[in-house]
Design a protein around this motif. Structure first.
Motif, short mmCIF file in Angstrom:
data_model
loop_
_atom_site.label_atom_id
_atom_site.label_comp_id
_atom_site.label_asym_id
_atom_site.label_seq_id
_atom_site.Cartn_x
_atom_site.Cartn_y
_atom_site.Cartn_z
N GLU A 158 -13.62 3.03 13.08
CA GLU A 158 -13.21 4.40 13.41
C GLU A 158 -11.93 4.78 12.67
O GLU A 158 -11.72 5.93 12.31
CB GLU A 158 -13.00 4.54 14.91
CG GLU A 158 -14.29 4.52 15.72
CD GLU A 158 -14.01 4.65 17.21
OE1 GLU A 158 -12.84 4.52 17.59
OE2 GLU A 158 -14.96 4.88 17.96
N ALA A 159 -11.07 3.75 12.49
CA ALA A 159 -9.79 4.03 11.84
C ALA A 159 -9.88 4.04 10.33
O ALA A 159 -8.91 4.39 9.66
CB ALA A 159 -8.76 2.98 12.28
N PHE A 160 -11.00 3.66 9.78
CA PHE A 160 -11.10 3.54 8.33
C PHE A 160 -10.94 4.90 7.67
O PHE A 160 -11.53 5.90 8.09
CB PHE A 160 -12.44 2.93 7.93
CG PHE A 160 -12.43 2.39 6.53
CD1 PHE A 160 -11.96 1.11 6.28
CD2 PHE A 160 -12.87 3.17 5.48
CE1 PHE A 160 -11.95 0.62 4.98
CE2 PHE A 160 -12.85 2.69 4.18
CZ PHE A 160 -12.39 1.40 3.93
N ASN A 161 -10.08 4.91 6.63
CA ASN A 161 -9.78 6.16 5.93
C ASN A 161 -10.48 6.17 4.58
O ASN A 161 -10.51 5.16 3.87
CB ASN A 161 -8.27 6.29 5.72
CG ASN A 161 -7.53 6.63 6.99
OD1 ASN A 161 -7.21 7.78 7.26
ND2 ASN A 161 -7.23 5.61 7.79
N HIS A 162 -11.00 7.31 4.21
CA HIS A 162 -11.63 7.50 2.91
C HIS A 162 -10.87 8.61 2.19
O HIS A 162 -11.14 9.79 2.38
CB HIS A 162 -13.11 7.88 3.07
CG HIS A 162 -13.92 6.83 3.75
ND1 HIS A 162 -14.46 5.75 3.08
CD2 HIS A 162 -14.27 6.67 5.06
CE1 HIS A 162 -15.12 4.97 3.94
NE2 HIS A 162 -15.01 5.51 5.14
N THR A 163 -9.89 8.21 1.38
CA THR A 163 -9.04 9.18 0.69
C THR A 163 -9.41 9.34 -0.77
O THR A 163 -8.91 10.25 -1.44
CB THR A 163 -7.57 8.74 0.77
OG1 THR A 163 -7.40 7.52 0.04
CG2 THR A 163 -7.14 8.54 2.21
N GLY A 164 -10.23 8.44 -1.31
CA GLY A 164 -10.53 8.47 -2.72
C GLY A 164 -9.72 7.46 -3.51
O GLY A 164 -9.85 7.38 -4.73
N ASN A 165 -8.85 6.71 -2.83
CA ASN A 165 -8.08 5.65 -3.47
C ASN A 165 -8.22 4.40 -2.61
O ASN A 165 -7.79 4.39 -1.46
CB ASN A 165 -6.61 6.06 -3.61
CG ASN A 165 -5.78 5.04 -4.38
OD1 ASN A 165 -5.49 3.96 -3.88
ND2 ASN A 165 -5.40 5.39 -5.59
N SER A 166 -8.82 3.35 -3.17
CA SER A 166 -9.13 2.16 -2.37
C SER A 166 -7.88 1.47 -1.83
O SER A 166 -7.88 0.96 -0.71
CB SER A 166 -9.93 1.17 -3.21
OG SER A 166 -9.21 0.80 -4.38
N VAL A 167 -6.80 1.46 -2.62
CA VAL A 167 -5.56 0.83 -2.16
C VAL A 167 -4.99 1.60 -0.98
O VAL A 167 -4.61 1.02 0.06
CB VAL A 167 -4.54 0.74 -3.31
CG1 VAL A 167 -3.22 0.12 -2.81
CG2 VAL A 167 -5.10 -0.06 -4.47
N LEU A 168 -4.91 2.91 -1.12
CA LEU A 168 -4.39 3.74 -0.04
C LEU A 168 -5.28 3.66 1.19
O LEU A 168 -4.78 3.67 2.33
CB LEU A 168 -4.26 5.19 -0.52
CG LEU A 168 -3.65 6.17 0.48
CD1 LEU A 168 -2.24 5.75 0.86
CD2 LEU A 168 -3.64 7.59 -0.11
N ASP A 169 -6.59 3.56 0.99
CA ASP A 169 -7.51 3.43 2.12
C ASP A 169 -7.18 2.21 2.97
O ASP A 169 -7.16 2.27 4.21
CB ASP A 169 -8.96 3.33 1.62
CG ASP A 169 -9.46 4.64 1.05
OD1 ASP A 169 -8.79 5.68 1.27
OD2 ASP A 169 -10.51 4.63 0.37
N VAL A 170 -6.92 1.09 2.31
CA VAL A 170 -6.62 -0.15 3.04
C VAL A 170 -5.32 0.00 3.82
O VAL A 170 -5.22 -0.38 5.00
CB VAL A 170 -6.53 -1.34 2.07
CG1 VAL A 170 -6.03 -2.59 2.78
CG2 VAL A 170 -7.89 -1.61 1.43
#
Length: 437
Positions: A288-300
């Protein structure tokens, strides 16, 4: 006209030299006063310096050293009361100001005495003009050189060893340069005709030694600061690498959710059943907390921080386009977002009221610039001064207080800047970066 009549520097010139030397550091350092109050304080200090030197001039010779110590004490009080620095920093600056004052006064008077002896006449107008020119030239050059060694964004943090070394250098230069005046019959005393020359030369040598010490101190400070910032940066990067592994593991567990369901139904042991449920809940929470911003590093990074905020009842809101930071190195992304969110989480975690645990993060493009903004609620009053980072509130300062420095360093690396604001119980960190075309 004899040389002996001209040997002593006029007391008013000495007072002006000491006052002017203090002004150098007052203009460099952050001041407690400003405007009219500062002007009145400076004028009052000049009057005090002049009055003291005139009174000290009436002392017998055996009180000459206590009189000089009194002048140094006046310089210290002047700096400590006007500038916003610690007592050790004030003492460090005071000693350096005293040496430059001694050198400047000696240099001017040597020039004047040479002129007076060459042309066999005394002219106070000429003495005053040469004093103003000499003092202005020396102090302007010294100001330019010294301001490069004093950090504008933080305290000098002079330690006891550095202060002791500075005092010893200044004491040595002062003692040797003035020995001929009070003890003319020693192996280290100069002839009457060379007293002023020796005094000027030794004071200049003392200045060179003080600058060498300052350069070494700055080198060690920068080396220690870079080491501490690298440790903070490495910690953020290590957290990022660990988060990747954790998220991948939880993704696999979430994928195998149906197997968990079968295991839970068939498990008879209540403790194991509870363990399976907890693991399932953690996997769901992470998904649920997983973010999809378009940048894998920032997502983590955002997923890790979001998960922590959920687990600790912190309201974290994020709106970020990760594609905007595709030009950034992975460690710089970790440094900026990891440190910013860690500071915000640490601040709001102190509140028992969950409604006050508020953090927002936004990243967007404005014209040709990238804006990154992190805000959090706070009830701690912060004194944010121009071009100066707030000091860490932790007792262990070895590796604390470098998070903001690390962010600032990363922003400057890309030609940007970092600004801090604190207003209406909200602390705001803003980073402005020029967009890469």
């Amino acid at each position: 006209m004899s040389f002996a009549e001209l040997m002593d520097t006029p007391r008013l010139f000495t007072a002006l030299a000491e006052w002017g030397a203090c002004l150098i550091y007052i203009f460099i350092l952050h001041k407690k006063l400003s405007g009219i109050k500062l002007g009145i304080s400076l004028a009052g200090a000049l009057a005090v310096f002049g009055t003291y030197q005139m009174i000290a001039g009436l002392f017998p010779l055996y009180l000459w050293i206590p009189g000089m110590l009194g002048a140094i004490l006046l310089m210290y009080l002047f700096l400590y009361l006007i500038t916003d620095i610690s007592w050790q920093d004030a003492a460090f600056c005071c000693v350096r100001a005293f040496v430059i004052a001694e050198f400047t006064a000696s240099l001017h008077w040597q020039i004047y005495v040479w002129w007076a002896m060459t042309y066999q006449k005394s002219n106070w107008s000429f003495a005053i003009v040469t004093m103003l020119l000499t003092y202005a030239a020396v102090y302007v050059i010294y100001f330019i050189l010294e301001k490069e060694h004093i950090p504008r964004e933080e305290r000098m943090n002079v330690n006891g060893k550095e202060l002791s070394g500075t005092i010893l250098i200044a004491f040595g230069a002062f003692a040797i340069s003035n020995l001929s005046f009070i003890m003319p019959n020693t192996p280290f005393s100069g002839a009457a005709s060379s007293m002023l020359y020796v005094r000027t030369l030794v004071d200049f040598g003392g200045l060179v030694m003080l600058f060498a010490q300052q350069d070494k101190r700055e080198e060690l400070r920068m080396r220690g600061e870079n080491q501490s910032m690298n440790i903070v940066l490495q910690r953020q990067y290590d957290q990022y690498r660990l988060s990747i592994d954790n998220i991948e593991m939880l993704r696999r567990e979430f994928h195998d959710l149906k197997h968990y369901m079968i295991a839970i139904r068939s498990e008879q042991d209540p403790e194991k059943k509870e363990q399976y449920l907890s693991e399932m809940e953690e996997a769901i929470l992470t998904q649920e907390a997983f973010n999809h911003t378009g940048n894998s590093v920032l997502d983590v990074i955002l997923t890790t921080k979001s998960t922590y905020c959920m687990q600790n009842h912190i309201n974290f809101t994020c709106m970020a386009d990760g594609k905007l930071i595709s030009f950034m190195h992975v460690k710089d992304i970790c440094s900026i977002f990891g440190n910013a969110l860690d500071n915000a989480i640490e601040c709001v975690s102190q509140f028992d009221d969950e409604e006050k645990r508020l953090i927002t993060l936004s990243m967007y493009q404005r014209n040709q610039f990238l804006m990154i903004q992190c805000e959090n609620y706070t009830e701690t009053p912060l004194s944010l001064k121009e071009n100066k980072l707030p000091a860490t509130t932790k007792s262990d300062r070895q590796y604390h207080g470098y998070g903001l420095k690390s962010i600032q360093h990363a922003a400057r690396k890309y030609g940007g800047s970092m600004t801090l604001h604190s207003e209406n119980n909200w602390f705001t960190l803003q980073i402005l970066l020029p967009m890469k075309q």
